[in-house]
Design an enzyme around this catalytic site. Structure first.
Site, PDB file in Angstrom:
ATOM      1  N   ASP B  93       0.864  -1.175   0.000  1.00 21.19           N
ATOM      2  CA  ASP B  93       0.000   0.000   0.000  1.00 21.19           C
ATOM      3  C   ASP B  93       0.904   1.229   0.000  1.00 21.19           C
ATOM      4  OD1 ASP B  93       0.966   0.558   2.454  1.00 21.19           O
ATOM      5  OD2 ASP B  93      -0.930   0.420   3.506  1.00 21.19           O
ATOM      6  N   SER B  94       0.305   2.394  -0.144  1.00 19.19           N
ATOM      7  CA  SER B  94       1.097   3.616  -0.319  1.00 19.19           C
ATOM      8  C   SER B  94       1.451   4.276   0.999  1.00 19.19           C
ATOM      9  CB  SER B  94       0.284   4.613  -1.140  1.00 19.19           C
ATOM     10  OG  SER B  94      -0.861   4.998  -0.378  1.00 19.19           O
ATOM     11  N   GLY B  95       0.863   3.803   2.070  1.00 19.71           N
ATOM     12  CA  GLY B  95       1.048   4.488   3.345  1.00 19.71           C
ATOM     13  C   GLY B  95      -0.054   5.498   3.616  1.00 19.71           C
ATOM     14  N   GLY B  96      -0.886   5.756   2.623  1.00 23.35           N
ATOM     15  CA  GLY B  96      -1.940   6.759   2.780  1.00 23.35           C
ATOM     16  C   GLY B  96      -2.909   6.416   3.904  1.00 23.35           C
ATOM     17  N   GLN B 202     -11.887   6.956  -4.708  1.00 30.29           N
ATOM     18  CA  GLN B 202     -12.457   7.423  -3.445  1.00 30.29           C
ATOM     19  C   GLN B 202     -13.874   7.951  -3.707  1.00 30.29           C
ATOM     20  OE1 GLN B 202     -11.487   7.061  -0.411  1.00 30.29           O
ATOM     21  NE2 GLN B 202      -9.329   6.431  -0.612  1.00 30.29           N
ATOM     22  N   ASP B 279      -7.554  -7.522   0.991  1.00 26.62           N
ATOM     23  CA  ASP B 279      -6.619  -7.659   2.112  1.00 26.62           C
ATOM     24  C   ASP B 279      -7.376  -7.240   3.350  1.00 26.62           C
ATOM     25  OD1 ASP B 279      -6.409  -4.619   1.581  1.00 26.62           O
ATOM     26  OD2 ASP B 279      -5.362  -4.906   3.491  1.00 26.62           O
ATOM     27  N   CYS B 317     -12.641 -28.647   9.229  1.00 26.96           N
ATOM     28  CA  CYS B 317     -11.489 -27.885   8.728  1.00 26.96           C
ATOM     29  C   CYS B 317     -10.258 -28.779   8.624  1.00 26.96           C
ATOM     30  CB  CYS B 317     -11.210 -26.713   9.664  1.00 26.96           C
ATOM     31  SG  CYS B 317      -9.773 -25.745   9.206  1.00 26.96           S
ATOM     32  N   CYS B 319      -7.050 -27.603   8.399  1.00 30.12           N
ATOM     33  CA  CYS B 319      -5.815 -26.866   8.699  1.00 30.12           C
ATOM     34  C   CYS B 319      -4.997 -27.605   9.758  1.00 30.12           C
ATOM     35  CB  CYS B 319      -6.126 -25.442   9.159  1.00 30.12           C
ATOM     36  SG  CYS B 319      -6.554 -25.295  10.912  1.00 30.12           S
ATOM     37  N   CYS B 322      -6.545 -27.489  13.335  1.00 26.26           N
ATOM     38  CA  CYS B 322      -7.710 -28.358  13.550  1.00 26.26           C
ATOM     39  C   CYS B 322      -7.341 -29.835  13.453  1.00 26.26           C
ATOM     40  CB  CYS B 322      -8.819 -28.002  12.558  1.00 26.26           C
ATOM     41  SG  CYS B 322      -9.611 -26.415  12.923  1.00 26.26           S
ATOM     42  N   HIS B 348      -5.146 -21.151  11.489  1.00 26.29           N
ATOM     43  CA  HIS B 348      -6.533 -21.545  11.217  1.00 26.29           C
ATOM     44  C   HIS B 348      -7.283 -20.458  10.458  1.00 26.29           C
ATOM     45  CE1 HIS B 348     -10.577 -23.077  11.643  1.00 26.29           C
ATOM     46  NE2 HIS B 348     -10.905 -21.836  11.953  1.00 26.29           N
TER      47      HIS B 348
END
Lengths: 387, 387
Positions: B93-96, B202, B279, B317, B319, B322, B348
């Site tokens: 990301d840009s840090g914004g 935006q 994300d 699950c 994973c 689990c 998990h």
């Protein structure tokens, strides 16, 4: 199930021994190092990490597990192995050392140790019988007796008193253990019928007391014997001397465990004096403080000189951390306190300890342990940082 | 290297898209979820964990890496991939957004954002040009433009002002990016010549502003487009509405990234509206607080009712957590604050997120995404705990 446990010495090189300890959950090739999983978890690692590192046995703490989540709860879960998802051998200490470390929070009398929980101040009484019961519920493969550890330094009278109480308690520990094994104790359901029990030799740094303690403890009769009360502040040379004087007083054909020791060079020196088993929080605790242990010695990865160092922590190390990451990245993780720092450093340190034990075992088998020992000390320094 | 990046839609199911994003460090099958590795580390995990989970791309934070260890240091190490030991794609990301979150510590004007470090109070100026330069040194596969995010709720005038500045900055971001790509900027050495750059739309919750923002941003021309400024406090329905209105304003043949979203049901709903990339810190952050995400909904493993529960967290699950551990053990680890708790819970939660994305991709391919979506909502509840 009384023969679920066994030990045989498979090779000797001077006083050093190569052995095989058989437990209900598998074989431990000795000399062996046991990573410390205080609260049923080796800090910052998961079980698959320990398996991947080749750990064959871990240590868990009776004192901590008694307080949380409780030995009865773990017993109802089928024991510690099932509870923590670890299928290999486990050794549990008796809680004696933790209680000793509580200082003003504990009071020892002949009955046992009265202490206040470090968590909530609640009062508890730990007796030899109770320490045996708790470990029976936990179902470790090796249970340790409740003993009394003298502080260092202490007078010979103080050391004698603690040693003699330890010997009297040894008898009570063993009686309870045998009663449990015979199914003669109500209210306690052991979860590992093949559990073994080790006695503990005390006596501080007094050779006569150590010898007497060994004689008394062996007289009670256990599946193995530990040397306790060391690494409590005394200089390394004195510790080596006590080990060297005490180990020969223990039975040749039974395992010998040096409790709570130590730095890598301590392990080499103790093996040279006939020790088979070790545990220590150093590799895991120091990892969390940024200290990496290497063949050259300890190095603190937080040091600014690693900020732009693209080399692995140890160029000859084959652990995941050294195969994957640079000093620069590990320094960054430590500096910003990322949890991965603890994990990666712990993986490295335990790999180093376990790999050193593998080398030690091989050297004893090949009759080259003396050479290994010399070579180890030539490069290892507690002060020299790697460059 | 300008064609090192590419995107193709390989299947559609109503507005949902199945795609393939090509980057200099490999392919990302979309829709995809990017675990958040704020400071070049996904908290509580190591790279082998992420590889094992099948993560194909991770997100790292320009703001945090700029402060520590610094983009110039990472650039000298050869870029973020080499620095952190991660060979697959990275988006930065840009840090914004981080600067926006600083509140009183930042001041925005046309030039950029002046802010004080949350670490030491040192003052910094982040401009669109600088955000591009930093990410060029980091060498991520996808760089994000510096934008201005309006708070929620805000007036239409405030939303317009932030949107228009974002559009003006988009031009400056892109000009700098192209100048860097042409090798026309002294003092900045990009470490990933094939880096792509995404614009950010935006406009808060105002449909007209969102449409105008999309038009202006697409007018500048980027390799992909993100929807920013959501999940900042608005209700989920309103967020879905904005996504549904904004996504169609973005080019069909380029990737669409919904920044910072969200809960598992948010992901399903956003995919249904044409989003390809996600994300969110929820699966990792909540894991560290003891919250496990399952198909039925979130459950807090610290709850006392799990103390003696021998079942895995989620019986369906697959994973590591689990497969290996009980709720009782995970509850113990969380209660005593063992680091393994964070690791096992994170494994998990990320498995659940990444597995849900795998199911989503399959459903779109098979033309059964509508059914998947219905089934998902039938069982998933943000309130219902598993029993």
């Amino acid at each position: 199930m009384a023969d679920a446990f066994g030990f045989e010495v498979t090779a000797r090189d001077a006083a050093a021994r190569r052995g095989r300890m058989r437990t209900p959950h598998g074989i431990v090739e000795t000399p062996a190092f046991m990573p410390v999983g205080t609260r049923a978890s080796v800090k910052a690692l998961t079980m698959r990490d320990l398996e991947g590192l080749g750990a064959t046995i871990v240590l868990a703490n009776t004192y901590h597990l008694f307080l949380r989540p409780g030995d009865e709860l773990i017993g109802r879960r089928g024991g510690l192995h099932r509870f923590m998802g670890w299928t290999r051998p486990i050794l549990t200490d008796s809680g004696g050392y933790q209680v000793y470390s509580l200082g003003d929070l504990r009071r020892v009398d002949e009955q046992g140790v009265r202490f206040r929980s470090h968590l909530d101040g609640s009062e508890h009484l730990l007796t030899p019988e109770r320490a045996v019961d708790i470990q029976a519920r936990l179902g470790s493969d090796v249970a340790m007796v409740l003993d009394e550890c003298a502080a260092w330094p202490c007078s010979e009278a103080e050391a004698r008193a603690a040693m003699e109480r330890t010997a009297r308690w040894a008898r009570r520990n063993r009686d309870r253990f045998l009663a449990l094994r015979a199914g003669a104790v109500d209210g306690v359901t052991p979860t590992n019928p093949g559990q073994a029990q080790f006695g503990i030799v005390q006596g501080s740094t007094f050779p006569d007391l150590r010898e007497e303690s060994a004689r008394l403890t062996v007289g009670v009769g256990f599946e193995g014997y530990a040397i306790g009360g060391l690494s409590v502040g005394e200089p390394a040379d004195l510790m080596y001397k006590v080990i060297g004087e005490t180990a020969p007083c223990l039975p040749e054909e039974q395992p010998r465990y040096l409790m709570g020791v130590g730095m890598p060079d301590d392990l080499v020196e103790a093996v040279a004096r006939g020790i088979d088993l070790f545990d220590c929080v150093l590799p895991t605790r120091n990892a969390r403080n940024g200290q990496l242990l290497t063949r050259e010695g300890p190095v603190n990865i937080r040091n600014a000189r690693f900020a732009e160092d693209d080399r692995p922590p140890d160029e000859r190390c084959g652990c995941y951390t050294c195969r994957t990451h640079s000093r620069a990245y590990l320094r960054h993780l430590a500096t910003v306190n990322e949890m991965a720092s603890a994990t990666l450093n712990t993986l490295h340190n335990l790999h180093f300890y376990l790999d050193t034990m593998r080398e030690i075992r091989e050297a004893i088998e090949f009759g080259s342990f003396g050479k290994f020992r010399q070579a180890f000390h030539r490069t290892f320094s507690r002060r020299t940082p790697i460059t």
